[in-house]
Design an enzyme around this catalytic site. Sequence first.
Site, PDB file in Angstrom:
ATOM      1  N   GLU A 176     -37.478  16.976  18.333  1.00 37.23           N
ATOM      2  CA  GLU A 176     -36.289  17.074  17.474  1.00 37.23           C
ATOM      3  C   GLU A 176     -35.670  18.469  17.552  1.00 37.23           C
ATOM      4  OE1 GLU A 176     -38.766  15.960  14.126  1.00 37.23           O
ATOM      5  OE2 GLU A 176     -38.911  18.085  13.590  1.00 37.23           O
ATOM      6  N   PRO A 177     -35.133  18.829  18.710  1.00 32.72           N
ATOM      7  CA  PRO A 177     -34.544  20.161  18.843  1.00 32.72           C
ATOM      8  C   PRO A 177     -33.179  20.260  18.171  1.00 32.72           C
ATOM      9  CG  PRO A 177     -34.281  18.941  20.884  1.00 32.72           C
ATOM     10  CD  PRO A 177     -35.023  18.032  19.937  1.00 32.72           C
ATOM     11  N   CYS A 199     -19.321  44.051   1.828  1.00 29.96           N
ATOM     12  CA  CYS A 199     -19.828  45.294   1.230  1.00 29.96           C
ATOM     13  C   CYS A 199     -21.343  45.360   1.276  1.00 29.96           C
ATOM     14  CB  CYS A 199     -19.320  45.418  -0.195  1.00 29.96           C
ATOM     15  SG  CYS A 199     -17.532  45.369  -0.227  1.00 29.96           S
ATOM     16  N   GLU A 200     -21.867  45.360   2.468  1.00 29.24           N
ATOM     17  CA  GLU A 200     -23.310  45.481   2.713  1.00 29.24           C
ATOM     18  C   GLU A 200     -23.437  46.218   4.039  1.00 29.24           C
ATOM     19  OE1 GLU A 200     -25.926  44.176   0.984  1.00 29.24           O
ATOM     20  OE2 GLU A 200     -24.908  42.725  -0.310  1.00 29.24           O
ATOM     21  N   TYR A 203     -27.115  27.235  13.769  1.00 31.43           N
ATOM     22  CA  TYR A 203     -27.423  28.130  12.656  1.00 31.43           C
ATOM     23  C   TYR A 203     -26.337  29.192  12.483  1.00 31.43           C
ATOM     24  CZ  TYR A 203     -31.752  25.739  13.697  1.00 31.43           C
ATOM     25  OH  TYR A 203     -32.669  24.749  13.956  1.00 31.43           O
TER      26      TYR A 203
HETATM   27  N1  LLP Z   1     -37.446  20.145  13.100  1.00 30.78           N
HETATM   28  C1  LLP Z   1     -37.687  20.757  11.923  1.00 30.78           C
HETATM   29  C2  LLP Z   1     -38.521  20.108  10.935  1.00 30.78           C
HETATM   30  C3  LLP Z   1     -37.112  22.027  11.675  1.00 30.78           C
HETATM   31  O1  LLP Z   1     -37.360  22.636  10.516  1.00 30.78           O
HETATM   32  C4  LLP Z   1     -36.286  22.622  12.655  1.00 30.78           C
HETATM   33  C5  LLP Z   1     -35.694  23.949  12.431  1.00 30.78           C
HETATM   34  C6  LLP Z   1     -36.030  21.914  13.859  1.00 30.78           C
HETATM   35  C7  LLP Z   1     -36.649  20.680  14.050  1.00 30.78           C
HETATM   36  C8  LLP Z   1     -35.144  22.424  14.939  1.00 30.78           C
HETATM   37  O2  LLP Z   1     -35.636  23.576  15.489  1.00 30.78           O
HETATM   38  P1  LLP Z   1     -34.922  24.239  16.782  1.00 30.78           P
HETATM   39  O3  LLP Z   1     -35.018  23.263  17.927  1.00 30.78           O
HETATM   40  O4  LLP Z   1     -33.525  24.510  16.424  1.00 30.78           O
HETATM   41  O5  LLP Z   1     -35.728  25.459  17.027  1.00 30.78           O
HETATM   42  N2  LLP Z   1     -32.084  29.761  11.032  1.00 30.78           N
HETATM   43  C9  LLP Z   1     -32.913  30.051  12.185  1.00 30.78           C
HETATM   44  C10 LLP Z   1     -33.584  28.825  12.719  1.00 30.78           C
HETATM   45  C11 LLP Z   1     -34.417  28.085  11.694  1.00 30.78           C
HETATM   46  C12 LLP Z   1     -34.969  26.786  12.196  1.00 30.78           C
HETATM   47  C13 LLP Z   1     -35.425  25.943  11.063  1.00 30.78           C
HETATM   48  N3  LLP Z   1     -35.990  24.680  11.429  1.00 30.78           N
HETATM   49  C14 LLP Z   1     -32.057  30.779  13.228  1.00 30.78           C
HETATM   50  O6  LLP Z   1     -30.909  31.110  12.934  1.00 30.78           O
HETATM   51  O7  LLP Z   1     -32.529  31.082  14.313  1.00 30.78           O
END
Ligand code: LLP
Length: 431
Positions: free
Chosen positions: A285-286, A354-355, A383
């Site tokens: 699940e990317p 303002c940070e 994100y």
């Molecule tokens: N499955 C679950 C349960 C998750 O919590 C996440 C991401 C994904 C799949 C997808 O992960 P990915 O393939 O995108 O790595 N805000 C952070 C990323 C946080 C990811 C949270 N969970 C950033 O800006 O890098």
Amino acid sequence: MNKLIRNRDFLSNRGGKLFIENVSAEFLARKFGTPIYVYSESRIRENSQRVKSALAAATENSQLFYAVKANNNLSILSILRSENLGADAAGPFEIELAQRAGFSKNKILYSGVFHSDEELKFGLKSGVAINLDSLSAAKRLLKFGKPSLFSMRVNPGISGGKIRGLIFAGSDAKFGESMTNTIAAYRLAKKRGVKKFGLHAMTGSCVLDENYFAAITEKLLMIANTIQKKTGVKFKFIDIGGGLGIPYRTNEKILNVEKAMKLAAKVFAAGVAKFNLGNPKLMLEPGRFLVGDAGIILMKIQTIKAAAKTFIGVDAGMQTLLRPALYDAWHEILPANNLNAQNSKKISVVGPICENTDQFARNRLLPKLAEKDLLAILDTGAYGFGMASNYNTRAKPAEVLVSGEKAEMIREREGLNEIIGKQKVPKRLKK
Ligand code: LLP
């Protein structure tokens, strides 16, 4: 071709001007204003086809989901639905959003954490598969009803990825459940008469090491074996989470997805046979890999300040893209109207908030820039908008989808009314 555009075919340098597919950045800024998020439809499709075929080539019995949290725009969800992916939702609204984008319930996964009772009831009612994050959630869910499938997210203790803040397993991680409690949860579900089971882990994000995906698969199969032995449950799926990384820096390695999937599938087939696990599906699940490099932010330089350092003030800020302020994350920045200019000076690119953490780049080597120049921040498809806020009472930007020559607004820029939202002022406070 400007070397910063490495590996991103949908971006091109045409006479020093940045193009997204066949639309120029200058045209987009003129037509839609700045700051804006711009996404390439062809890149999203290309990314998802790539992961889908890598997974399908590696193993017959597999399913690919898109983690909605990476970018929840309905048009983007619709693109991924039309590519035949499933949707992985983090909460009830993401389940509903996926349904609105046309995903059927058997193609929606609900992988929330620290669920409330209401969320569990909602998950049950919608009939989607739920990955549970704790024994507590399992007990409550089984009290509310009998799910057609029961799946637990374990904390396998190992993780990947390098960014602090993006490590989701191990003793410091709030995610997943311990082995003892996981086993207890499956026992309870079995007792309750549940017949179908899954197993889930999500241990790290933005991983560029191909071997990680095999390592996590192997670990999950060992865990599946223990659970099967102790409880007798047979798994319908093993879900290894997301985590496929993208190179944010020009000199970072590019993940070879085909290799990553091949290695994972090999370990999967061997483990399933060795542990006699039946015929489970390998699920993934990317989020980031599918949409991350397909999005850019266009922003305009408003102010140049030659103080102790040179600060380039743009009209986007940490309210538009939080990653640099939150994780010290690096995003490449290009002068979109002058791509052939040579880097000449170390400057800081900052926003209007303002940070002092509101800085997209600190002391970065960039070409000479002028007020009104257009800059592009790369790799903001995942994100990005989803973590944007109204801090300092700033409007969230517009989002535009580019497809060939077409550029369509897929979310309008907010105005004050959207920022005020559902606030109410008691009469006594009004003059
Ligand atoms: N499955 C679950 C349960 C998750 O919590 C996440 C991401 C994904 C799949 C997808 O992960 P990915 O393939 O995108 O790595 N805000 C952070 C990323 C946080 C990811 C949270 N969970 C950033 O800006 O890098």
